[in-house]
Design a protein around this motif. Structure first.
Motif, mmCIF file in Angstrom:
data_model
loop_
_atom_site.group_PDB
_atom_site.id
_atom_site.type_symbol
_atom_site.label_atom_id
_atom_site.label_comp_id
_atom_site.label_asym_id
_atom_site.label_seq_id
_atom_site.Cartn_x
_atom_site.Cartn_y
_atom_site.Cartn_z
ATOM 1 N N ASN A 70 147.030 13.211 93.903
ATOM 2 C CA ASN A 70 145.888 13.517 93.041
ATOM 3 C C ASN A 70 145.500 12.250 92.281
ATOM 4 O O ASN A 70 146.108 11.200 92.463
ATOM 5 C CB ASN A 70 146.187 14.700 92.104
ATOM 6 N N ALA A 71 144.502 12.344 91.463
ATOM 7 C CA ALA A 71 143.989 11.163 90.777
ATOM 8 C C ALA A 71 144.827 10.842 89.535
ATOM 9 O O ALA A 71 145.276 11.761 88.839
ATOM 10 C CB ALA A 71 142.538 11.396 90.351
ATOM 11 N N PRO A 72 145.025 9.562 89.245
ATOM 12 C CA PRO A 72 145.705 9.197 88.001
ATOM 13 C C PRO A 72 144.985 9.763 86.777
ATOM 14 O O PRO A 72 145.618 10.086 85.772
ATOM 15 C CB PRO A 72 145.675 7.669 87.989
ATOM 16 N N GLU A 73 143.678 9.913 86.886
ATOM 17 C CA GLU A 73 142.888 10.463 85.783
ATOM 18 C C GLU A 73 143.302 11.893 85.437
ATOM 19 O O GLU A 73 143.202 12.314 84.286
ATOM 20 C CB GLU A 73 141.392 10.419 86.111
ATOM 21 N N PHE A 74 143.772 12.638 86.427
ATOM 22 C CA PHE A 74 144.266 13.989 86.182
ATOM 23 C C PHE A 74 145.381 13.955 85.135
ATOM 24 O O PHE A 74 145.375 14.716 84.170
ATOM 25 C CB PHE A 74 144.785 14.615 87.485
ATOM 26 N N TRP A 75 146.323 13.041 85.323
ATOM 27 C CA TRP A 75 147.472 12.930 84.429
ATOM 28 C C TRP A 75 147.061 12.349 83.074
ATOM 29 O O TRP A 75 147.515 12.828 82.037
ATOM 30 C CB TRP A 75 148.564 12.090 85.090
ATOM 31 N N LEU A 76 146.199 11.339 83.098
ATOM 32 C CA LEU A 76 145.760 10.737 81.837
ATOM 33 C C LEU A 76 144.901 11.694 81.019
ATOM 34 O O LEU A 76 145.008 11.736 79.791
ATOM 35 C CB LEU A 76 144.997 9.443 82.103
ATOM 36 N N ASN A 77 144.050 12.463 81.672
ATOM 37 C CA ASN A 77 143.216 13.433 80.955
ATOM 38 C C ASN A 77 144.061 14.539 80.331
ATOM 39 O O ASN A 77 143.772 14.990 79.215
ATOM 40 C CB ASN A 77 142.156 14.034 81.880
ATOM 41 N N ALA A 78 145.102 14.963 81.032
ATOM 42 C CA ALA A 78 145.997 15.974 80.468
ATOM 43 C C ALA A 78 146.697 15.419 79.228
ATOM 44 O O ALA A 78 146.796 16.103 78.204
ATOM 45 C CB ALA A 78 147.027 16.420 81.512
ATOM 46 N N GLN A 79 147.153 14.162 79.306
ATOM 47 C CA GLN A 79 147.815 13.545 78.155
ATOM 48 C C GLN A 79 146.831 13.329 77.005
ATOM 49 O O GLN A 79 147.149 13.571 75.849
ATOM 50 C CB GLN A 79 148.445 12.210 78.557
ATOM 51 N N ARG A 80 145.613 12.902 77.338
ATOM 52 C CA ARG A 80 144.581 12.676 76.318
ATOM 53 C C ARG A 80 144.264 13.955 75.562
ATOM 54 O O ARG A 80 144.113 13.963 74.334
ATOM 55 C CB ARG A 80 143.310 12.126 76.971
ATOM 56 N N ALA A 81 144.196 15.068 76.272
ATOM 57 C CA ALA A 81 143.909 16.353 75.626
ATOM 58 C C ALA A 81 144.997 16.704 74.609
ATOM 59 O O ALA A 81 144.701 17.143 73.493
ATOM 60 C CB ALA A 81 143.785 17.456 76.673
ATOM 61 N N VAL A 82 146.247 16.484 74.981
ATOM 62 C CA VAL A 82 147.358 16.758 74.056
ATOM 63 C C VAL A 82 147.279 15.822 72.862
ATOM 64 O O VAL A 82 147.400 16.246 71.704
ATOM 65 C CB VAL A 82 148.718 16.604 74.776
ATOM 66 N N ASP A 83 147.073 14.529 73.113
ATOM 67 C CA ASP A 83 147.031 13.536 72.040
ATOM 68 C C ASP A 83 145.918 13.832 71.038
ATOM 69 O O ASP A 83 146.120 13.755 69.821
ATOM 70 C CB ASP A 83 146.851 12.127 72.604
ATOM 71 N N LEU A 84 144.729 14.168 71.533
ATOM 72 C CA LEU A 84 143.608 14.471 70.641
ATOM 73 C C LEU A 84 143.855 15.740 69.842
ATOM 74 O O LEU A 84 143.525 15.818 68.656
ATOM 75 C CB LEU A 84 142.304 14.600 71.437
ATOM 76 N N TRP A 85 144.432 16.742 70.465
ATOM 77 C CA TRP A 85 144.710 17.992 69.773
ATOM 78 C C TRP A 85 145.699 17.761 68.636
ATOM 79 O O TRP A 85 145.498 18.251 67.521
ATOM 80 C CB TRP A 85 145.246 19.024 70.764
ATOM 81 N N VAL A 86 146.758 17.001 68.921
ATOM 82 C CA VAL A 86 147.763 16.704 67.898
ATOM 83 C C VAL A 86 147.142 15.883 66.766
ATOM 84 O O VAL A 86 147.352 16.178 65.584
ATOM 85 C CB VAL A 86 148.978 15.973 68.511
ATOM 86 N N ALA A 87 146.369 14.849 67.112
ATOM 87 C CA ALA A 87 145.737 14.014 66.093
ATOM 88 C C ALA A 87 144.772 14.827 65.241
ATOM 89 O O ALA A 87 144.741 14.678 64.008
ATOM 90 C CB ALA A 87 145.012 12.840 66.750
ATOM 91 N N ALA A 88 143.981 15.685 65.865
ATOM 92 C CA ALA A 88 143.027 16.509 65.123
ATOM 93 C C ALA A 88 143.745 17.426 64.145
ATOM 94 O O ALA A 88 143.286 17.617 63.008
ATOM 95 C CB ALA A 88 142.166 17.321 66.092
ATOM 96 N N ALA A 89 144.874 17.983 64.566
ATOM 97 C CA ALA A 89 145.638 18.855 63.669
ATOM 98 C C ALA A 89 146.247 18.051 62.519
ATOM 99 O O ALA A 89 146.281 18.524 61.378
ATOM 100 C CB ALA A 89 146.733 19.575 64.449
ATOM 101 N N ASP A 90 146.701 16.835 62.811
ATOM 102 C CA ASP A 90 147.358 16.008 61.794
ATOM 103 C C ASP A 90 146.403 15.542 60.694
ATOM 104 O O ASP A 90 146.797 15.456 59.538
ATOM 105 C CB ASP A 90 148.014 14.778 62.438
ATOM 106 N N ILE A 91 145.174 15.202 61.065
ATOM 107 C CA ILE A 91 144.253 14.641 60.060
ATOM 108 C C ILE A 91 143.007 15.507 59.869
ATOM 109 O O ILE A 91 141.960 15.021 59.462
ATOM 110 C CB ILE A 91 143.865 13.189 60.408
ATOM 111 N N LYS A 92 143.143 16.783 60.121
ATOM 112 C CA LYS A 92 142.014 17.723 60.036
ATOM 113 C C LYS A 92 141.295 17.639 58.692
ATOM 114 O O LYS A 92 140.072 17.546 58.636
ATOM 115 C CB LYS A 92 142.545 19.126 60.286
ATOM 116 N N ASP A 93 142.036 17.655 57.595
ATOM 117 C CA ASP A 93 141.419 17.639 56.269
ATOM 118 C C ASP A 93 140.718 16.314 55.994
ATOM 119 O O ASP A 93 139.640 16.283 55.390
ATOM 120 C CB ASP A 93 142.464 17.911 55.187
ATOM 121 N N GLU A 94 141.311 15.215 56.422
ATOM 122 C CA GLU A 94 140.695 13.902 56.219
ATOM 123 C C GLU A 94 139.387 13.781 56.994
ATOM 124 O O GLU A 94 138.396 13.260 56.480
ATOM 125 C CB GLU A 94 141.653 12.790 56.646
ATOM 126 N N VAL A 95 139.374 14.265 58.217
ATOM 127 C CA VAL A 95 138.165 14.200 59.036
ATOM 128 C C VAL A 95 137.073 15.075 58.456
ATOM 129 O O VAL A 95 135.895 14.721 58.462
ATOM 130 C CB VAL A 95 138.479 14.584 60.511
#
Length: 104
Positions: A70-95
């Motif tokens: 499969n495409a490397p983008e498949f794996w990177l997009n899955a990781q990106r989704a997790v990273d963004l979700w975690v970051a959004a939860a961590d700094i939700k009030d600041e954003v």
């Protein structure tokens, strides 16, 4: 007429390690050692990824994409989704305090 998805994701996206652990390893009959050998990496690296304590790097995405066809983008997009979700939860009030700009 399209319905916009403005609610955001309510649950944490699936980590690539969980995908490997639950779907790919059983389907291909791989063990941790077998996957590590096939990818040319250490068992520790694979174990940490499967336990969701390590992120998929671009290098690992290339290796996984080649191995599973499969495409490397498949794996990177899955990781990106997790990273963004975690970051959004961590700094939700600041954003939320940031006021969007209007174009002049």
């Amino acid at each position: 007429m399209a319905i916009q998805n403005t609610g955001g994701m309510q649950r944490r996206p699936t980590h690539p390690g969980e995908m490997l652990r639950e779907d790919f390893l059983p389907d291909y009959g791989l063990t941790v050692a077998g996957l590590a050998e096939a990818l040319g990496v250490s068992r520790q690296s694979i174990n940490e990824l499967l336990r969701e304590r390590r992120a998929v790097s671009p290098e690992m995405a290339l290796r996984l994409g080649r191995l599973f066809g499969n495409a490397p983008e498949f794996w990177l997009n899955a990781q990106r989704a997790v990273d963004l979700w975690v970051a959004a939860a961590d700094i939700k009030d600041e954003v939320a305090r940031i006021t969007p700009l209007d174009a002049a």
